[in-house]
Design a protein around this motif. Structure first.
Motif, PDB file in Angstrom:
ATOM      1  N   VAL A 236      -4.565   5.685   2.495  1.00  0.00           N
ATOM      2  CA  VAL A 236      -5.316   4.334   2.293  1.00  0.00           C
ATOM      3  C   VAL A 236      -4.373   3.435   3.047  1.00  0.00           C
ATOM      4  O   VAL A 236      -3.104   3.190   2.454  1.00  0.00           O
ATOM      5  CB  VAL A 236      -5.677   3.912   0.940  1.00  0.00           C
ATOM      6  N   LEU A 237      -4.735   2.455   3.746  1.00  0.00           N
ATOM      7  CA  LEU A 237      -3.977   1.576   4.333  1.00  0.00           C
ATOM      8  C   LEU A 237      -4.366  -0.071   3.424  1.00  0.00           C
ATOM      9  O   LEU A 237      -5.514  -0.218   3.339  1.00  0.00           O
ATOM     10  CB  LEU A 237      -4.218   1.084   5.843  1.00  0.00           C
ATOM     11  N   ILE A 238      -3.476  -0.645   2.962  1.00  0.00           N
ATOM     12  CA  ILE A 238      -3.571  -1.877   2.302  1.00  0.00           C
ATOM     13  C   ILE A 238      -3.226  -2.988   3.385  1.00  0.00           C
ATOM     14  O   ILE A 238      -1.881  -3.084   3.363  1.00  0.00           O
ATOM     15  CB  ILE A 238      -3.112  -2.150   0.977  1.00  0.00           C
ATOM     16  N   LEU A 239      -3.751  -3.839   3.831  1.00  0.00           N
ATOM     17  CA  LEU A 239      -3.132  -4.964   4.988  1.00  0.00           C
ATOM     18  C   LEU A 239      -3.320  -6.403   4.119  1.00  0.00           C
ATOM     19  O   LEU A 239      -4.522  -6.726   3.757  1.00  0.00           O
ATOM     20  CB  LEU A 239      -4.009  -4.741   6.086  1.00  0.00           C
ATOM     21  N   ASN A 256       4.678   5.422  -3.343  1.00  0.00           N
ATOM     22  CA  ASN A 256       3.678   6.340  -2.995  1.00  0.00           C
ATOM     23  C   ASN A 256       3.472   6.274  -1.426  1.00  0.00           C
ATOM     24  O   ASN A 256       3.383   5.460  -0.738  1.00  0.00           O
ATOM     25  CB  ASN A 256       2.264   5.524  -3.519  1.00  0.00           C
ATOM     26  N   LYS A 257       3.498   7.605  -0.986  1.00  0.00           N
ATOM     27  CA  LYS A 257       3.380   7.688   0.674  1.00  0.00           C
ATOM     28  C   LYS A 257       2.017   8.062   1.033  1.00  0.00           C
ATOM     29  O   LYS A 257       1.763   7.890   2.239  1.00  0.00           O
ATOM     30  CB  LYS A 257       4.217   9.086   0.840  1.00  0.00           C
ATOM     31  N   SER A 258       1.238   7.964   0.106  1.00  0.00           N
ATOM     32  CA  SER A 258      -0.332   8.159   0.474  1.00  0.00           C
ATOM     33  C   SER A 258      -1.033   6.865   0.799  1.00  0.00           C
ATOM     34  O   SER A 258      -2.156   6.737   1.118  1.00  0.00           O
ATOM     35  CB  SER A 258      -1.157   8.911  -0.710  1.00  0.00           C
ATOM     36  N   VAL A 259      -0.235   5.677  -0.054  1.00  0.00           N
ATOM     37  CA  VAL A 259      -0.543   4.382   0.277  1.00  0.00           C
ATOM     38  C   VAL A 259       0.249   3.579   1.060  1.00  0.00           C
ATOM     39  O   VAL A 259       1.349   3.334   0.933  1.00  0.00           O
ATOM     40  CB  VAL A 259      -1.127   3.654  -0.700  1.00  0.00           C
ATOM     41  N   LEU A 260      -0.159   3.037   2.494  1.00  0.00           N
ATOM     42  CA  LEU A 260       0.679   2.042   3.334  1.00  0.00           C
ATOM     43  C   LEU A 260       0.232   0.627   3.162  1.00  0.00           C
ATOM     44  O   LEU A 260      -0.758   0.300   3.261  1.00  0.00           O
ATOM     45  CB  LEU A 260       0.531   2.594   4.856  1.00  0.00           C
TER      46      LEU A 260
END
Length: 481
Positions: A236-239, A256-260
């Motif tokens: 998941v990307l959170i911008l 957390n490496k699964s959320v950028l």
């Protein structure tokens, strides 16, 4: 730090009243950061009853939102909207000399703009609201934080910080906002909607594991990210383009490496609220590089700098990360005319950034409302973003965007750090370094000269001789150039 105690039906509710302080211990208030700054008396915030083309008929339009379910299903697009009128009940109830910037009129103004444009009701469809459960919240927040929000329902008025209020309806509003974000994320990942917009409040990106602050109670973006992963999204990307750094979101996903998490925000070298979000905050304990901060060094930042940062940093990193789902923490307080952000992003700029992100994760995108306190700016900006979600093309293309010198400096500083974690940034950094080397070094020398100045005592800078101090300081700096 001050602490006050309120009696809440036989129990003691401790509300922390702590203003943000810089490392020197002095409270920093920049560009109307604090609610007592009198900014809201300057005419930026119109009443929901104001005689204005952008705001007339707001109340009936909002009430009509719940009637969207009666539309013919064939006319409904695949863009979902999350909204519930009960979120309007969250409001500061104490009598103040000025209105709080985070207030129900924000949603009313956006709803009026969407209704007038025929977008909602019309081209979007609503989802039913539900309250987030404690089991879902505990994946993001500590039990103490969850309980501190829930106990406000027993008080007529309470405060977590001097500018973060609650009334008896705030806990419900926060649960509804988080629940709507979770269900929108799940629905988009599972294919029941192509994308969505969470028209929610209170906002969330300052809410951390164990604290509510900055108008935020529960972290809606974090809840949505975990809901998306539960529905099958692996990455998941959170911008976050809110003008303030989302310190809560960064804290929650720091390892957390699964959320950028990528944030573009005013920073002023730590002097702008909340003081976090420097370029060298990159994540920790194996997740280095999965936190990307683009910290503007000044106010007035506009479309060209944001689009330049998207082209050189955001999209290269996001493309390498290859998210399955994209969340935009969409604060519109970097918009032109916002009294807290004092930046210059236009509705067209927000539309263009949304369009650029739409190329990621197969278009599976959720936009969540965060800040934004000029009613005209927030309504026009949100409407422009939702039009892109619906498939409309933005008004202009980014190819001819020329960034400011300060914008280039910020982007170069970020690239210099992040290229250690993202190989795709190395050729970009080398190219920009050759293109902007002269200008970059000139700016750096200018900043070094500024840091060499010896600051005068506070009594001198703020006393009757403050004019002389600023005159001499400016005169000497001119001579040194």
């Amino acid at each position: 730090m001050m602490t006050t105690k309120m009696t809440v039906i036989g129990s003691q509710f401790n509300c922390q009243l702590a203003g943000w302080k810089s490392s020197s211990g002095s409270v920093k208030i920049i560009c109307g950061e604090h609610k007592d700054s009198k900014i809201v008396n300057a005419g930026f915030f119109a009443s929901s009853l104001a005689d204005d083309d952008d705001l007339t008929g707001v109340q009936p339009k909002v009430k009509g939102l719940t009637d969207c379910g009666s539309q013919d299903s064939e006319t409904i697009s695949s863009t979902a909207i999350g909204f519930d009128e009960r979120m309007l009940l969250h409001a500061e109830v104490e009598r103040k000399s000025s209105l709080h910037p985070e207030r129900p009129d924000r949603l009313r103004a956006i709803a009026a703009s969407l209704a007038r444009a025929g977008i909602f009701p019309g081209r979007c469809f609503p989802i039913p609201a539900r309250e987030i459960t404690r089991e879902e919240l505990v994946m993001v927040h500590s039990l103490e934080q969850i309980n501190s929000v829930e106990v406000t329902s027993q008080a007529f008025s309470s405060y977590f910080t001097p500018d973060t209020y609650a009334n008896e309806h705030s806990a419900l509003a926060a649960r509804l906002a988080a629940g709507l974000c979770a269900d929108l994320a799940s629905g988009i990942v599972s294919g029941r909607a192509k994308n969505g917009f969470a028209l929610v409040r209170p906002p969330g990106h300052h809410a951390g594991v164990a604290h509510a602050m900055g108008f935020c109670l529960h972290n809606n973006a974090a809840v949505a990210a975990l809901a998306a992963q539960a529905a099958g999204a692996r990455k998941v990307l959170i911008l976050d383009w809110d003008v303030h750094h989302g310190n809560g979101t960064q804290e929650i996903f720091n390892r957390n490496k699964s959320v950028l998490y990528i944030s573009l925000h005013r920073h002023e070298r730590g002097l702008f609220y909340p003081g976090t979000g420097a370029a060298d905050e990159v994540g920790s304990r194996g997740a280095e590089g999965f936190c990307v901060n683009i910290p503007w060094s000044r106010g007035g930042v506009g479309d060209n700098d944001y689009i330049f940062a998207f082209q050189q940093v955001v999209l290269p990193i996001a493309s390498a990360f290859a998210p399955d789902f994209t969340i935009i923490s969409a604060g519109f307080d970097a918009a032109r005319g916002d009294p807290l952000g004092c930046c210059d992003v236009t509705p067209s700029g927000y539309a263009q950034m949304t369009h650029m992100l739409n190329t990621l994760s197969g278009g599976k995108m959720l936009v969540i409302l965060e800040g934004g306190y000029n009613l005209r700016s927030i309504s026009s900006s949100a409407t422009a973003v939702i039009k892109v979600l619906l498939g409309d093309s933005p008004e202009r293309e980014p190819e001819n965007s020329v960034p400011s010198a300060a914008g280039v400096e910020t982007v170069m500083d970020v690239l210099k750090i992040q290229k250690n974690y993202w190989q795709s940034l190395r050729p970009i950094f080398t190219k920009l370094q050759s293109q902007w080397r002269v200008e970059y070094l000139r700016i750096k020398r200018k900043h070094i000269k500024k840091r060499r100045r010896v600051p005068a005592p506070i009594w001198w800078r703020r006393g009757r001789k403050s004019f002389l101090y600023h005159f001499l300081n400016g005169h000497l700096s001119v001579k040194s150039k």
